[in-house]
Design an enzyme around this catalytic site. Structure first.
Site, PDB file in Angstrom:
ATOM      1  N   PHE A 130       0.854  -1.193   0.000  1.00  0.00           N
ATOM      2  CA  PHE A 130       0.000   0.000   0.000  1.00  0.00           C
ATOM      3  C   PHE A 130       0.892   1.245   0.000  1.00  0.00           C
ATOM      4  O   PHE A 130       1.739   1.407   0.876  1.00  0.00           O
ATOM      5  CB  PHE A 130      -0.922  -0.012   1.222  1.00  0.00           C
ATOM      6  CG  PHE A 130      -2.027   0.995   1.106  1.00  0.00           C
ATOM      7  CD1 PHE A 130      -3.132   0.738   0.318  1.00  0.00           C
ATOM      8  CD2 PHE A 130      -1.958   2.204   1.774  1.00  0.00           C
ATOM      9  CE1 PHE A 130      -4.160   1.682   0.195  1.00  0.00           C
ATOM     10  CE2 PHE A 130      -2.976   3.147   1.660  1.00  0.00           C
ATOM     11  CZ  PHE A 130      -4.079   2.873   0.873  1.00  0.00           C
ATOM     12  N   ASP A 199       1.610  -2.791   9.755  1.00  0.00           N
ATOM     13  CA  ASP A 199       0.410  -2.048   9.363  1.00  0.00           C
ATOM     14  C   ASP A 199      -0.737  -3.061   9.297  1.00  0.00           C
ATOM     15  O   ASP A 199      -0.745  -3.947   8.432  1.00  0.00           O
ATOM     16  CB  ASP A 199       0.658  -1.381   8.004  1.00  0.00           C
ATOM     17  CG  ASP A 199      -0.537  -0.542   7.531  1.00  0.00           C
ATOM     18  OD1 ASP A 199      -1.657  -0.763   8.032  1.00  0.00           O
ATOM     19  OD2 ASP A 199      -0.337   0.310   6.639  1.00  0.00           O
ATOM     20  N   TYR A 224     -11.560   2.734   9.638  1.00  0.00           N
ATOM     21  CA  TYR A 224     -12.739   2.788   8.758  1.00  0.00           C
ATOM     22  C   TYR A 224     -12.935   1.550   7.903  1.00  0.00           C
ATOM     23  O   TYR A 224     -13.853   1.513   7.106  1.00  0.00           O
ATOM     24  CB  TYR A 224     -12.700   4.048   7.886  1.00  0.00           C
ATOM     25  CG  TYR A 224     -11.420   4.264   7.098  1.00  0.00           C
ATOM     26  CD1 TYR A 224     -11.184   3.559   5.920  1.00  0.00           C
ATOM     27  CD2 TYR A 224     -10.457   5.171   7.526  1.00  0.00           C
ATOM     28  CE1 TYR A 224     -10.023   3.755   5.206  1.00  0.00           C
ATOM     29  CE2 TYR A 224      -9.293   5.376   6.816  1.00  0.00           C
ATOM     30  CZ  TYR A 224      -9.078   4.661   5.652  1.00  0.00           C
ATOM     31  OH  TYR A 224      -7.925   4.854   4.942  1.00  0.00           O
ATOM     32  N   LYS A 225     -12.053   0.568   8.036  1.00  0.00           N
ATOM     33  CA  LYS A 225     -12.220  -0.658   7.234  1.00  0.00           C
ATOM     34  C   LYS A 225     -13.063  -1.661   8.027  1.00  0.00           C
ATOM     35  O   LYS A 225     -14.249  -1.428   8.260  1.00  0.00           O
ATOM     36  CB  LYS A 225     -10.851  -1.177   6.813  1.00  0.00           C
ATOM     37  CG  LYS A 225     -10.220  -0.228   5.791  1.00  0.00           C
ATOM     38  CD  LYS A 225      -8.791  -0.539   5.448  1.00  0.00           C
ATOM     39  CE  LYS A 225      -8.305   0.433   4.385  1.00  0.00           C
ATOM     40  NZ  LYS A 225      -6.862   0.543   4.300  1.00  0.00           N
ATOM     41  N   ARG A 371     -11.645  -6.709  -6.353  1.00  0.00           N
ATOM     42  CA  ARG A 371     -11.565  -7.176  -4.953  1.00  0.00           C
ATOM     43  C   ARG A 371     -12.961  -7.331  -4.383  1.00  0.00           C
ATOM     44  O   ARG A 371     -13.827  -6.485  -4.586  1.00  0.00           O
ATOM     45  CB  ARG A 371     -10.859  -6.140  -4.079  1.00  0.00           C
ATOM     46  CG  ARG A 371      -9.403  -5.996  -4.250  1.00  0.00           C
ATOM     47  CD  ARG A 371      -8.780  -5.187  -3.114  1.00  0.00           C
ATOM     48  NE  ARG A 371      -9.476  -3.926  -2.803  1.00  0.00           N
ATOM     49  CZ  ARG A 371      -9.072  -3.045  -1.912  1.00  0.00           C
ATOM     50  NH1 ARG A 371      -7.967  -3.289  -1.206  1.00  0.00           N
ATOM     51  NH2 ARG A 371      -9.728  -1.941  -1.679  1.00  0.00           N
TER      52      ARG A 371
END
Ligand SMILES: *Cc1c(COP(=O)(O)O)cnc(C)c1O
Length: 412
Positions: A130, A199, A224-225, A371
């Protein structure tokens, strides 16, 4: 209803009936006509968030005003919510604090760790991970006179040496869904006395995490995931208790001071994780995040992962049979993956847009990845049946191949 949908729905409904987490689904908003398979990017909204936010606005902010810092416990929110998250990651309550974004927290940890390793020469991270991780690491390296080595996954451990200041890794890869074996990477890094920053953005709230058991010292994670904290929810930092006092916060703000309301000229870091706070915390966002985290309060994380595995198997089985044109990129070994499934196709972008036009929301990652996020608290087997049936129809009819689905977008 297509013949395929009729058959797979039967199986899906049987699986939903046996699902011990089924009752959680109604605790999240379910917009009608939508199959939501993107909770790994933005978690669904907990129904409770509405009343939590209404109270925050209609009572705490509008009526209690500044008294809320004490009376409504605003001041303790970063620690309180961090403590709630700690159980989900296998840490102690005083080892996690909520603050800022993942990017800023990576900066804070890398800078603090590198400062304590003056004889080191480089930061190591994974190539193609990422991008914020590499961008922040590159900024820290520049500021501290280090280099940043971005190394392919298969060669990472060979690059570790006594000149390495820190290893920064994303536990679950955002694109492929591949997961590192955290315990064994930690052991290997420890052999060279290299600290590792993990992470956990694509792990927390879905994938098993045992930070203590796995000898993890430092981590950051996303609100927020899978934690369903709302758009741009604050992130969290974990530092194992025996490492906290040795770290000097690189952003020394008043909220990280041991006594902010003493208004001293001299900076004195708060004990423990409090030093990682910088400025005044975003209370409205914190309260929304708390409503997401609170949904996990009585949840057995083993059941969460068990459900993720079953969803994955169901999805991957159906895809192989009914959408073989899309190639699975995610490792099938459950120890080597997270909670999303990625498929590659040169036409992933228009296919994803055609799916969204039919209410099936997954996402696209450049250049060729589709995804599907599997969020065990609210994804049902029936969702997957619908998604695969629609995808099968798109692929067999070729209707995805229209100019309207090839238009570009700013956010993907
Ligand atoms: C989502 C995500 C982030 C988010 O970073 P922010 O600074 O909170 O925007 C960071 N790292 C990874 C691996 C992610 O998946």
């Amino acid at each position: 209803m297509t013949a395929l949908l009729t058959t797979v729905l039967k199986e899906a409904r049987a699986l939903d009936r046996e699902d011990p987490l089924q009752h959680f689904r109604e605790r999240f908003e379910q917009p009608s006509g939508i199959v939501y398979l993107d909770g790994n990017s933005l978690g669904a909204m907990p129904c409770a968030a509405k009343s939590v936010m209404a109270d925050a606005v209609n009572r705490q902010w509008s009526k209690d005003l500044i008294r809320s810092w004490n009376d409504n416990q605003w001041i303790n929110a970063p620690k309180r919510i961090g403590a709630k998250i700690s159980r989900l990651v296998g840490a102690d309550p005083d080892e996690v604090i909520v603050a800022d974004s993942v990017s800023v927290n990576i900066f804070k940890l890398l800078s603090a760790i590198c400062r304590n390793r003056p004889n080191s020469k480089r930061i190591i991270s994974e190539a193609g991970s990422f991008p914020t991780d590499a961008h922040v690491a590159s900024g820290v390296a520049d500021a501290m006179g280090l280099t940043l080595d971005l190394v392919p996954r298969s060669e990472l451990l060979d690059h570790l040496d006594h000149q390495t200041a820190v290893l920064l890794l994303s536990h679950v890869h955002y694109k492929s869904g591949a997961r590192f074996d955290m315990a064994s990477v930690n052991v290997e890094a420890a052999r060279h006395e290299i600290p590792v920053v993990w992470d956990l953005s694509h792990s927390t709230g879905a994938v098993p995490l045992h930070l203590h058991e796995d000898q993890t010292q430092y981590a950051v994670g996303c609100g927020y995931k899978y934690l369903n904290g709302g758009p741009g929810a604050p992130a969290f930092i974990f530092v194992r208790s025996d490492r906290q006092e040795a770290l000097q916060a690189p952003l020394q703000g008043w909220m990280g001071h041991s006594a902010p309301f003493a208004f001293d000229d001299a900076y004195q870091p708060a004990a423990g994780m409090g030093r990682f706070l910088v400025g005044t915390p975003p209370i409205l966002s914190l309260l929304a995040l708390e409503s997401g985290v609170d949904e996990f309060a009585d949840v057995d994380m083993k059941q969460v992962w068990q459900k993720s595995r079953s969803l994955f198997q169901f999805l991957v089985g159906l895809m192989a049979k009914h959408c073989p044109q899309l190639k699975l990129m995610t490792p099938t070994d459950e120890c080597q993956r997270g909670s999303h499934a990625s498929f590659s196709s040169p036409d992933a972008w228009p296919i994803n847009n055609a799916l969204i036009a039919r209410g099936i929301i997954g996402d696209f990652r450049t250049p060729d990845v589709l995804r599907f996020g599997l969020t065990p608290l609210y994804t049902g087997f029936e969702d997957i049946a619908h998604a695969v049936a629609v995808l099968n129809e798109l692929l067999t009819t070729g209707v995805w191949n229209q100019p309207e689905y090839r238009k570009s977008a700013v956010v993907t």
